[in-house]
Motif scaffolding. Structure first.
Motif, short mmCIF file in Angstrom:
data_model
loop_
_atom_site.label_atom_id
_atom_site.label_comp_id
_atom_site.label_asym_id
_atom_site.label_seq_id
_atom_site.Cartn_x
_atom_site.Cartn_y
_atom_site.Cartn_z
N ASP A 312 16.04 23.23 40.26
CA ASP A 312 15.71 23.57 41.70
C ASP A 312 15.42 22.58 42.74
O ASP A 312 15.89 22.60 43.83
N HIS A 315 18.82 21.18 44.20
CA HIS A 315 19.45 22.12 44.94
C HIS A 315 18.82 21.92 46.32
O HIS A 315 19.33 21.70 47.36
N ALA A 316 17.33 21.88 46.49
CA ALA A 316 16.51 21.54 47.58
C ALA A 316 17.06 20.35 48.10
O ALA A 316 17.11 20.23 49.49
N GLU A 317 16.94 19.21 47.47
CA GLU A 317 17.45 17.93 47.93
C GLU A 317 19.02 17.81 48.35
O GLU A 317 19.09 17.06 49.14
N ALA A 318 19.80 18.57 47.65
CA ALA A 318 21.23 18.48 48.19
C ALA A 318 21.29 19.15 49.68
O ALA A 318 21.95 18.74 50.52
N ARG A 319 20.61 20.31 49.77
CA ARG A 319 20.56 20.97 51.16
C ARG A 319 19.97 19.79 52.31
O ARG A 319 20.47 19.94 53.36
N ALA A 320 19.02 19.25 51.92
CA ALA A 320 18.36 18.21 52.68
C ALA A 320 19.18 17.15 53.12
O ALA A 320 19.21 16.43 54.14
N GLY A 322 22.51 16.27 52.35
CA GLY A 322 23.81 16.43 52.85
C GLY A 322 24.32 16.09 54.06
O GLY A 322 25.03 15.28 54.46
N PRO A 323 23.62 16.87 54.86
CA PRO A 323 23.63 16.39 56.60
C PRO A 323 23.35 14.88 56.94
O PRO A 323 24.02 14.39 57.65
N THR A 328 28.90 15.92 50.35
CA THR A 328 29.01 17.05 49.99
C THR A 328 28.45 17.06 48.58
O THR A 328 28.91 16.38 47.74
N GLU A 330 27.06 18.76 45.10
CA GLU A 330 27.13 19.95 44.34
C GLU A 330 26.12 19.77 43.06
O GLU A 330 25.78 18.62 42.76
#
Length: 449
Positions: A312, A315-320, A322-323, A328, A330
């Motif tokens: 989890d 996932h949270a760090e990937a969303r933060a 990425g931009p 990208t 995964e």
């Protein structure tokens, strides 16, 4: 009491050796004296027994001159009356009647104070009294102890004179042995005192042999070699840190000077201050990274462990991230919960993302799972990977890849911080190039809860 104990190890060892050997020598010589004294007594008893046997044979053979020819012998009737006496006794009686009657079937040995020769002082005499075997007669055979006691006294005098000489010789020998044994220690002490922090290549003299002192010298020499490596690393760290700090400081000074020169141009002032602000932020990050590594080196990097779902969190760090990194990212894997510091693990993922972006990667894959008793986090990207000459030292501080393939903005501390945080969690970090995306792969393993 402390003042009575010598401060020198050499003196203490020599003193202990001297006292110990003196005690052993005194005990040994005392035992020798006792043994010799008993041997003399045994020789007297053997002489008395032999003479008594010879006289007994003569008496049983009805030889009247057997007793008279002995130096000190008498034959008594059962009532204690002398029957035959040695001529040398001159009519003196060796045993009174009551002692003669007290002799049983077994031989009796006694010591009496008798006057052996007329006009002389009494002396100690050892007597052997035994039954003859007919009519209750008793045979007494004597031997003056003056000769034996004189030999014992002479022996005691010899030992009394020789003992101090032997003790002194042993003390001197012990001092020489201790001095010879500790001479290499003195050399090592003087050489170690002469080595300063500037003598990084200086070593201790080798000690021949394979004893404790030789092993100590080899151990200290190895320690100096390790300290030299540590000093070299610390000097390199200071040099690299100074180099990294000098660049943003120089840029900040230049931008501030431009802003001061263009006070009439608000747009130019804004651009200069924005550039200075970015360099100040870069300085702040660099200072925080160096402080974290310094705490890790001192063993003071603390982690606040709590149950964390690593999947989890990824996932949270990937969303933060990425931009921000233009990656990208995964995330794959089932939920994995373990005790860890969530903020520190976010820092690990952020540094790995920054490293991948600096290497020109476009895609990163995070795989979370369990590997036996460990929790595994694998970060892979499709970048250019680690240069082959950096694979063995990529986790070191201020190590960066080829500037032509990596962004020049980093200080080379990202992977060092990753390893420091993982080590603080009692975990390990490994890196390689290859599958699954063909670029760099960093594998972090943490103990499972």
């Amino acid at each position: 009491m402390a003042r009575l104990v010598p401060s020198s190890l050499r003196t203490r060892l020599a003193l202990t050796f001297g006292i110990g050997t003196s005690l052993v020598l005194l005990v040994a010589l005392s035992l020798l004296y006792v043994a010799l004294d008993r041997q003399l007594d045994a020789a007297v008893d053997a002489d008395l027994t032999g003479r008594a046997d010879d006289l007994l044979a003569g008496i049983l053979a009805r030889d009247p001159g057997a007793v008279r020819g002995d130096p000190m012998a008498q034959l008594y009737a059962a009532d204690g009356t002398p029957v035959a006496s040695a001529t040398a006794l001159g009519g003196r009686v060796l045993l009174p009647p009551d002692q003669v009657r007290a002799v049983g079937p077994e031989p009796v040995r006694i010591v009496l104070l008798l006057t052996v020769r007329p006009g002389e002082t009494p002396e100690r005499v050892r007597l052997l009294a035994r039954p003859v075997g007919r009519d209750g007669e008793i045979l007494a055979v004597g031997q003056p102890l003056s000769t034996v006691e004189g030999a014992g006294d002479r022996q005691l005098i010899v030992l009394a004179v020789a003992t101090p000489v032997l003790i002194a010789a042993l003390c001197v020998l012990g001092w020489l042995l201790v001095r010879a044994a500790l001479r290499p220690v003195d050399r090592l002490t003087r050489e170690a005192a002469a080595i300063s922090t500037l003598d990084s290549d200086r070593r201790l003299p080798a000690v021949a042999g394979d004893d404790e002192i030789a092993r100590l010298a080899a151990t200290l020499d190895g320690m100096l070699a390790r300290l030299a490596v540590a000093f070299a690393r610390e000097r390199a760290f200071v040099d690299d840190a100074g180099h990294e700090l000098r660049t943003p400081i120089a840029i900040m000074r230049g931008e501030i000077d431009l802003a001061l020169q263009a006070v009439d141009d608000p747009e130019e002032v804004r651009r200069s201050l924005s550039a200075a602000q970015r360099q100040a932020a870069r300085l702040g990050r660099l200072a925080e990274d160096m402080l974290l590594l310094a705490r890790e080196r001192a063993g003071a990097l603390g982690v606040l462990r709590a149950p964390v779902d690593l999947t989890d969190l990824a996932h949270a760090e990937a969303r933060a991230l990425g931009p921000v990194t233009d990656l990208t990212i995964e995330v794959h894997g089932d939920p994995v919960i373990t005790d860890a510091d969530a903020d520190r693990m976010r820092q690990v993922l952020a540094n790995l993302a920054a490293n991948s972006a600096a290497a020109g990667a476009r895609t990163a894959r995070v795989t979370v799972g369990t590997d036996g008793t460990d929790v595994r986090i694998e970060w892979a990207d499709d970048g250019s990977g680690f240069p082959p000459d950096l694979l063995d030292r990529a986790f070191e501080r201020f190590v960066r890849g080829d500037p032509a393939r990596t962004a020049p903005t980093g200080a080379g501390l990202g992977l060092s911080i990753v390893r420091a945080v993982v080590t603080a969690h009692d975990g390990t970090a490994e890196l390689r190039n290859g599958p699954p995306l063909g670029g760099a792969v960093v594998t972090v393993r943490l103990p499972a809860t």
